[in-house]
Write a protein that holds these residues in place. Sequence first.
Motif, PDB file in Angstrom:
ATOM      1  N   ASP A  29       0.829  -1.206   0.000  1.00 33.07           N
ATOM      2  CA  ASP A  29       0.000   0.000   0.000  1.00 33.07           C
ATOM      3  C   ASP A  29       0.860   1.252   0.000  1.00 33.07           C
ATOM      4  OD1 ASP A  29      -2.368  -1.291  -0.081  1.00 33.07           O
ATOM      5  OD2 ASP A  29      -2.698  -1.306   2.079  1.00 33.07           O
ATOM      6  N   MET A  72       2.320   2.015  -3.342  1.00 38.12           N
ATOM      7  CA  MET A  72       1.281   2.459  -4.289  1.00 38.12           C
ATOM      8  C   MET A  72       0.946   3.926  -4.062  1.00 38.12           C
ATOM      9  SD  MET A  72      -0.622  -0.482  -5.592  1.00 38.12           S
ATOM     10  CE  MET A  72       0.039  -2.118  -5.564  1.00 38.12           C
ATOM     11  N   VAL A  80       3.745   6.244  -5.293  1.00 37.39           N
ATOM     12  CA  VAL A  80       3.828   6.286  -6.744  1.00 37.39           C
ATOM     13  C   VAL A  80       2.594   6.967  -7.346  1.00 37.39           C
ATOM     14  CG1 VAL A  80       3.673   4.788  -8.750  1.00 37.39           C
ATOM     15  CG2 VAL A  80       5.434   4.424  -7.061  1.00 37.39           C
ATOM     16  N   LYS A 110     -11.354  -3.301  -3.535  1.00 38.47           N
ATOM     17  CA  LYS A 110      -9.905  -3.128  -3.572  1.00 38.47           C
ATOM     18  C   LYS A 110      -9.359  -3.439  -4.967  1.00 38.47           C
ATOM     19  CE  LYS A 110      -6.021  -3.296  -0.665  1.00 38.47           C
ATOM     20  NZ  LYS A 110      -5.395  -3.628   0.596  1.00 38.47           N
ATOM     21  N   ILE A 111      -9.910  -4.478  -5.591  1.00 39.95           N
ATOM     22  CA  ILE A 111      -9.460  -4.811  -6.945  1.00 39.95           C
ATOM     23  C   ILE A 111      -9.739  -3.638  -7.877  1.00 39.95           C
ATOM     24  CG2 ILE A 111      -9.851  -6.335  -8.913  1.00 39.95           C
ATOM     25  CD1 ILE A 111     -10.487  -8.560  -6.886  1.00 39.95           C
ATOM     26  N   LEU A 139      -7.261  -0.965  -7.460  1.00 43.45           N
ATOM     27  CA  LEU A 139      -5.966  -1.300  -8.065  1.00 43.45           C
ATOM     28  C   LEU A 139      -6.017  -1.134  -9.582  1.00 43.45           C
ATOM     29  CD1 LEU A 139      -5.059  -4.453  -5.973  1.00 43.45           C
ATOM     30  CD2 LEU A 139      -3.840  -2.284  -5.978  1.00 43.45           C
ATOM     31  N   VAL A 140      -7.101  -1.630 -10.176  1.00 40.43           N
ATOM     32  CA  VAL A 140      -7.224  -1.495 -11.631  1.00 40.43           C
ATOM     33  C   VAL A 140      -7.298  -0.012 -11.997  1.00 40.43           C
ATOM     34  CG1 VAL A 140      -8.717  -1.966 -13.597  1.00 40.43           C
ATOM     35  CG2 VAL A 140      -8.269  -3.760 -11.930  1.00 40.43           C
ATOM     36  N   LEU A 186      -5.970   2.362 -10.392  1.00 41.72           N
ATOM     37  CA  LEU A 186      -4.613   2.905 -10.242  1.00 41.72           C
ATOM     38  C   LEU A 186      -3.774   2.614 -11.480  1.00 41.72           C
ATOM     39  CD1 LEU A 186      -2.654   4.065  -7.900  1.00 41.72           C
ATOM     40  CD2 LEU A 186      -1.830   1.743  -7.839  1.00 41.72           C
ATOM     41  N   ILE A 187      -3.880   1.363 -11.961  1.00 42.45           N
ATOM     42  CA  ILE A 187      -3.112   0.993 -13.154  1.00 42.45           C
ATOM     43  C   ILE A 187      -3.518   1.881 -14.321  1.00 42.45           C
ATOM     44  CG2 ILE A 187      -2.741  -0.846 -14.860  1.00 42.45           C
ATOM     45  CD1 ILE A 187      -3.064  -2.848 -12.535  1.00 42.45           C
ATOM     46  N   LEU A 188      -4.830   2.053 -14.508  1.00 44.84           N
ATOM     47  CA  LEU A 188      -5.294   2.861 -15.640  1.00 44.84           C
ATOM     48  C   LEU A 188      -4.905   4.332 -15.452  1.00 44.84           C
ATOM     49  CD1 LEU A 188      -8.742   1.202 -16.274  1.00 44.84           C
ATOM     50  CD2 LEU A 188      -6.615   0.932 -17.564  1.00 44.84           C
ATOM     51  N   ILE A 206      -2.259   5.460 -13.981  1.00 47.20           N
ATOM     52  CA  ILE A 206      -0.836   5.636 -14.313  1.00 47.20           C
ATOM     53  C   ILE A 206      -0.641   5.660 -15.835  1.00 47.20           C
ATOM     54  CG2 ILE A 206       1.453   4.583 -14.100  1.00 47.20           C
ATOM     55  CD1 ILE A 206       0.712   5.882 -11.552  1.00 47.20           C
ATOM     56  N   GLN A 207      -1.510   4.950 -16.572  1.00 45.49           N
ATOM     57  CA  GLN A 207      -1.414   5.043 -18.043  1.00 45.49           C
ATOM     58  C   GLN A 207      -1.690   6.471 -18.496  1.00 45.49           C
ATOM     59  OE1 GLN A 207      -0.663   2.167 -19.184  1.00 45.49           O
ATOM     60  NE2 GLN A 207      -1.649   0.678 -17.852  1.00 45.49           N
ATOM     61  N   PRO A 247       1.676   9.017 -16.517  1.00 50.50           N
ATOM     62  CA  PRO A 247       2.748   8.060 -16.210  1.00 50.50           C
ATOM     63  C   PRO A 247       3.651   8.479 -15.062  1.00 50.50           C
ATOM     64  CG  PRO A 247       2.640   8.534 -18.555  1.00 50.50           C
ATOM     65  CD  PRO A 247       1.748   9.527 -17.882  1.00 50.50           C
ATOM     66  N   ARG A 248       3.511   9.670 -14.559  1.00 50.02           N
ATOM     67  CA  ARG A 248       4.354  10.058 -13.435  1.00 50.02           C
ATOM     68  C   ARG A 248       3.536  10.461 -12.221  1.00 50.02           C
ATOM     69  NH1 ARG A 248       9.694  10.508 -14.502  1.00 50.02           N
ATOM     70  NH2 ARG A 248      10.188   9.885 -16.623  1.00 50.02           N
ATOM     71  N   GLY A 249       2.364   9.874 -12.113  1.00 51.29           N
ATOM     72  CA  GLY A 249       1.583  10.090 -10.913  1.00 51.29           C
ATOM     73  C   GLY A 249       0.779  11.369 -10.946  1.00 51.29           C
ATOM     74  N   SER A 304       1.911   4.422 -23.091  1.00 58.70           N
ATOM     75  CA  SER A 304       1.837   5.674 -22.340  1.00 58.70           C
ATOM     76  C   SER A 304       3.187   6.062 -21.763  1.00 58.70           C
ATOM     77  CB  SER A 304       0.854   5.555 -21.187  1.00 58.70           C
ATOM     78  OG  SER A 304      -0.156   4.662 -21.452  1.00 58.70           O
ATOM     79  N   TYR A 316       7.449   3.643 -11.649  1.00 57.17           N
ATOM     80  CA  TYR A 316       6.009   3.688 -11.914  1.00 57.17           C
ATOM     81  C   TYR A 316       5.568   2.386 -12.563  1.00 57.17           C
ATOM     82  CZ  TYR A 316       6.446   8.588 -10.815  1.00 57.17           C
ATOM     83  OH  TYR A 316       6.689   9.748 -10.162  1.00 57.17           O
TER      84      TYR A 316
END
Lengths: 552, 372, 428, 276
Positions: A483, A486, A489, A523-524, A527-528, A530-532, A534-535, A538-540, B157, B163
């Motif tokens: 956590d 995450m 980031v 929670k899932i 997380l998903v 969060l992944i999207l 970051i796309q 890309p630097r938060g 991306s 990251y």
Amino acid sequence: MTARPRGGWRRLTLLLVAALLATAVRAVAQAPDEEMRAALDGLGEAGFADKQAFAERLVASGHRSVRPLLEAWLDDRLYARADKRTVIVKAVDERLATYDLVDPLTLADAGTGAPAELTRIGTNNQLRRALRTALARFSFASPDKSVRLAAIRQMLPTLDAATVELLRHRATAETDADVQFEIATAIALAALDGDDVGARRAAVGTLSSRLSSDVRNRLAALLEKSDDGGYLEGDEEVRAAAAAAIAAIDGRRRIYEGIETLFFGVSLGSVLVLVAIGLAITFGVMGVINMAHGELMMLGAYTTYVVQTLLPEHVGASVLVAVPAAFVVSGAVGVVIERSIIRFLYGRPLETLLATFGVSLVLQQTVRSLFSANNRAVETPAWMSGAWQINGALAITYNRLFIVIFTLGVFALLLAVLKRTRVGLEIRAVSQNRAMARAMGIRSEWVDALTFGLGSGIAGVAGVALSQLTNVGPNLGQAYIIDSFMVVVFGGVGNLWGTLIGGMSLGIVNKILEPYAGAVLGKILVLVGLILFIQRRPRGLFPPTGRAAEGM
Amino acid sequence: MGAPLRLLPGDSRGAAASFLGLLAIIAITIPILNLAVPASSPLHVSTYATALIGKYLCYAMLALAVDLVWGFCGILSLGHAAFFALGGYAMGMYLMRQIGPRGVYGHAVLPDFMVFLNWQELPWFWYGFNHFPVAVVMMALVPALLALVFGWLAFRSRVTGVYLSIITQALSYALMLAFFRNDMGFGGNNGFTDFKDLLGYDLQRDGTRVVLLVCSAVALGISYLACRAIVASRAGRVVRAIRDAESRTRFLGYRVESFKLWIFVFSAVIAGVAGALYVPQVGIINPSEFAPINSIEVVIWVAVGGRGTLHGAALGAVLVNFTKTYFTGALPEVWLYALGTLFVLVTLFLPRGLMGIVPLRAAALPEPVEAK
Amino acid sequence: MKLKQFCVAAGLALAALATPHAVLAQATIKVGVLHSLSGTMAISETTLKDTILMMIDEQNKKGGLLGRKLEAVVVDPASDWPLFAEKARQLLERDKVAVVFGCWTSVSRKSVLPVFEKNNGLLFYPVQYEGEESSKNVIYTGAAPNQQAIPAVDYLMKEVGVQRWVLEGTDYVYPRTTNKVLEAYLLSKGVKAADISINYTPFGHADWQTRVAAIKRFGSAGRKTAVVSTINGDANVPFYKELANQKISAEDIPVVAFSVGEEELSGLDAKPLVGHLAAWNYFQSVSTPANKEFISKWKTYIKKPNRTTNDPMEAHFIGFNLWAKAVETAKSTDVDKVLAALPGLETPNLTGGVAKLLPNHHLTKPVYIGEVRADGQFDVVWKTTGTVPGDAWSDFLPVSRDTEADWVTLKCGNYNTKTKVCSGQNYK
Amino acid sequence: MNTWTNATGNGKATDWRALREAASRRAPPELAGKILYVEGVTVSFDGFKALDHLSLYVDPGELRCIIGPNGAGKTTMMDVITGKTRPDVGSVWFGRSVDLLLLDEPAIAQVGIGRKFQKPTVFEQLTVVENLELSLPGAKTFWRTLLARPTAAERARIDETLEIIGLTGQRGLTGSVLSHGQKQWLEIGMLLMQGPELLLVDEPVAGMTPQETERTAELLLSLAGKHSVVVVEHDMEFVRSIASRVTVLHEGRVLAEGDMDQVQNDPKVIEVYLGA
């Protein structure tokens, strides 16, 4: 229908109230002591049902020692001696060689007894609840407002005519608005049972402004049908008013539920921020992938335990003492790690991962060796337990509230240190341009150790807070390490504000999703998400800008 | 003379030959020592040891996969355990279907946990797993597809550095939580166990175990050769170029994201196959295989062995796991101290991993170039 | 080239694996201890390792078994399920232990089960579990659902008058099964489906605010509500802390837990939890001479006066005594002979009465309901009159209603009484 | 050497051929004759304008020097041309037919624009020869490079380039062991291998010895004519030695343009350089 105590209790309360009211007017009719004593002395071997029956008789007798006797029983101070005599123990303390005893009926001293010769007269939940409700009636006239309020609230689900009579009596003397409000609630609830349609309508009107679930349930009961198909409440107007009142109550409760969810989110967010903020220094500012971060938190939690063990009498203060202590302990361990390992690895961030992972294994096993693999019990100080009951629908738990405040405090302090002090300036200088900082006379090695120590110390402080929420055991760190990475980031490495806002938003989103999706799916989804996210960025959330960002 | 211009120090022909030779020795001698040598002989290799070595070989494959993306392409994946576990689940699903009516509840089609949870029929994603070829395809395809989708999103991306590492970790963590859910149809926390047979061969028989060991060795050898071929090709040089100077590579006209993507996908396939071979040998697959900590451990094997050398990664995996096996048996109370200290010492004193002990002759001295 | 050194190292490693362990085995009887000493389960399992070591110590002081000393072989499967299977294989194949005491979680047991069946080993499993299993090679010394969950619900329904039920569990097999059994049981007792709320949270769930608030709401409907908790491990402490903070007292909404015992309570401040319940087959507070003796031995052995005892420890105590008795009866440590001797053997419980090993490899056990005391111990508020025989296959589940386990006459772990067929895990 | 076809003929050209055609229809008419056309480009970072309506035109075969104080926007301009940074407004065209704003870095590299970084950037873990090999024009996709082997012509070209940049003796060394100057040269060599029509060279002589600087000047001069070269440089002597035309940037704008003497006598330039 509202749950009612069993018939015995109802009658009993009537008797009790009658007795209590009577005491105000004339002398008490003493119950025959001998009969009482015989029953009392049988308690040591009685089952819970017999004990309950005895309590009922005791209360019904209106005996003058009812109150101290019941209080002692509820406090686990009622004991049976070897000779089967039932006695009250003045104070139970394992360190005493002998206990001072009191006779439960006369309340006179009854000598002393060795703990080994005394058998506690146990209670169970039902009995305790009954004792508490019986005792609540003695509290209506307590000088302490909160005691009165608690007593009335205790009574609310189990109202009966006698209690209501008592409350009516009390209402005239009551000066406090909050207590009066609750008394009015109780009287209105009682009026719903009456035959007077006008009074019932008026009562529904009064109750529609309440929020508690007891009231709501009672109103809902008006709309139920009995077995023969007719409504329990005969008057249509009352039913309509009740339906409207329920809708109003539900509407307001929903708003408070929303506020509650938001608070849950903020409090979860605070925990996330707290566990991440130390990492925001060691990882974000220094670039060390610090896998031992969780273990540094664990050390903070164990420090709390040790401080509490050293100050067994001062639980409240121990947590306050633990904060600086944990900072020092974890900070010192951090400095040692930095001086002995990390300093050889600057510029090789990925290898810090390997080394600090090794360190984390060693730290885990160290506490296992020192404190055993079991969890340690950390007590919650009184000022952190319980909840702040804002109204009938909303309560905010103190420990969470304090942790939110604590997190913000730590954050503000850290920000102040970094932005306003010389040390902070040097830390920022070294993290931005080591060579230049050295050229300007900053002892970068010293600053590195200090920075790592600062981050570790804050991890320790986070551990103090975690000790109030979760297990204090060797695995504490493992539970939070993912956590915390995450959050850092997500917020943007190297940006403290990012950590704050990132942690808070993850917490709030998580808590908003949880009631709909369940804890796991929620929670899932986070997380998903969060992944999207970051796309997209890309630097938060707060990316580092300018040429400095190129090097990352 | 189209020979590759040069290889990284550790991947010289000699090293590759020694590595493959060692694999061959394992694949030939262990079966003989296990099956043909009587148990009383000091040379006998127990089935326990056979299973252990088989497991190590699967871990070595996983390490190879991680090294390919991390050591050569600079992508620190903290989610490779997910591909490993997905491959394992694909194999597990096949093995579960093979149990057939021999389950606890004796249902002809449904695995026990489904019977137990009152599932009436097989969920659609279980279809076809009773056929071995389908399962084999899925072992590679599922990790590959996940890597493709995830990699396409991430590399397009330009998510890089920590990251990327953290979102690979998030991916693995999310999958772990998902597989822990009993409602997902993968057996929840218990996962799959109590396998009976593979292609009709009893999994508990020594012979089957030996065959699995040989299969693992062969798969590791093939993966090694494939990785080596990729690394030695011009594409491999581009990949290393990306690791060292990503934007320079881009300005030379290479589509960096597509190189990263294919390497990532290929690596996921190796990890998936490793997982598939791992499951019948250890006899269980459950969601804790997805645990982020597992992925971190793989990275550590690679770092211990020597990042950027293929056989180094493989040997690192075997070595760390052997150490772990030994310590958890010999020093059950203190093995974490030993392992933790080992990691610290390796980092401090062997920055290039154990392979760093190899003198860096090739890097330090000029070498005649064949391209004339 | 360094690679040669590697070949040498690898060769040595292989040799180390291949060499049979010192062949001193004749001198001692080896007892395997397969409990996690690191990782998430260490918190529970370390104690059990110590319990077995203590039992072995005791036995050796009495002269061992069959004139031979016992020797413990302790390994650390590190809370890692594949590692459990590997370590079990090591114990059985390499160390050739006579018996293994081990495992805590169901998944670890499932992981080692094929290994024990293949190598014809003997495992004593000491933890309450979900049932639905009976292996020839496993002796289940913990409670089956009918020895813990059902009596607890009976108590709440009859003695406390609970009408609404929250079945709160961690999402894995034990809670799923237990809740299924309980749901079927409650429905059969006339509880409406709307009055049962079942919810699962992930392992290590740490933020219980939302769930506890939901329980509070469910419990505020005006009828007596109780929570049946099958929450596992680390998630318990934050759960109870949140309960206390949201002021859900045991008098309002009691929580009965099947995985929270003295040891778990010693890891948290029990004062706010007074009155919450647990159902076990053993409580440290049960005052019998045998229990007092066991507790004092344990405290002496572990050298910590404040260490507690708990139910799985008693299960190991019973299991070890049963095994020792069986070895003496069979005059051999041979697994087949011991297994033949085991069913029908009796050994005293610590809390009174005797534990008898049934043909289905489960025990007869007394069931106690305890209320948490402020000092982290339990007050027994209810107990079964006699002992309850463990039922491997639940009678409340349609899938296993007709299944029976009997290793004496039927020689089968899951025999279908309708089809008269023996199938399942021991099917050959 | 017509590198245009070289760069596009083998590569994955179909992607942007359509784009190019579409683009040429919209190309501004005044493009005729320019190889690089930068018009009204503005780039801002967090409110700070790194480029402010910058316009710049480069003729085919021209060698243009760009000078300016730190922060004038030189590197940002390079970033815009090579696709690393997207401008807020403005247009950037390569030749008559390529709208660079529609392409990403690899595509821009493939249409024939090469770039040398300010900090010498070579692949340190690859040998000199490998560095050059990767710079070869041609197939740049994963699958084609997987199977690619250097042809005789390509090897010859590598040797030729090695000769030009004077690194024949170091061909087998890894990039990491080269001296600073050698790295600069290698990077220029990599540009040459690409065979671009337009070279963007950022501070080519920083850190070079006077001899190296002189050779660099010779090399760049020899390139002009065949290629268009845009050089960003601080070293005034060096600029004087190579440039026919100089553009002075200041605060993201073109401050002055002309030959070296004109520029040096421009009062605005003097003020910026001396006043600052």
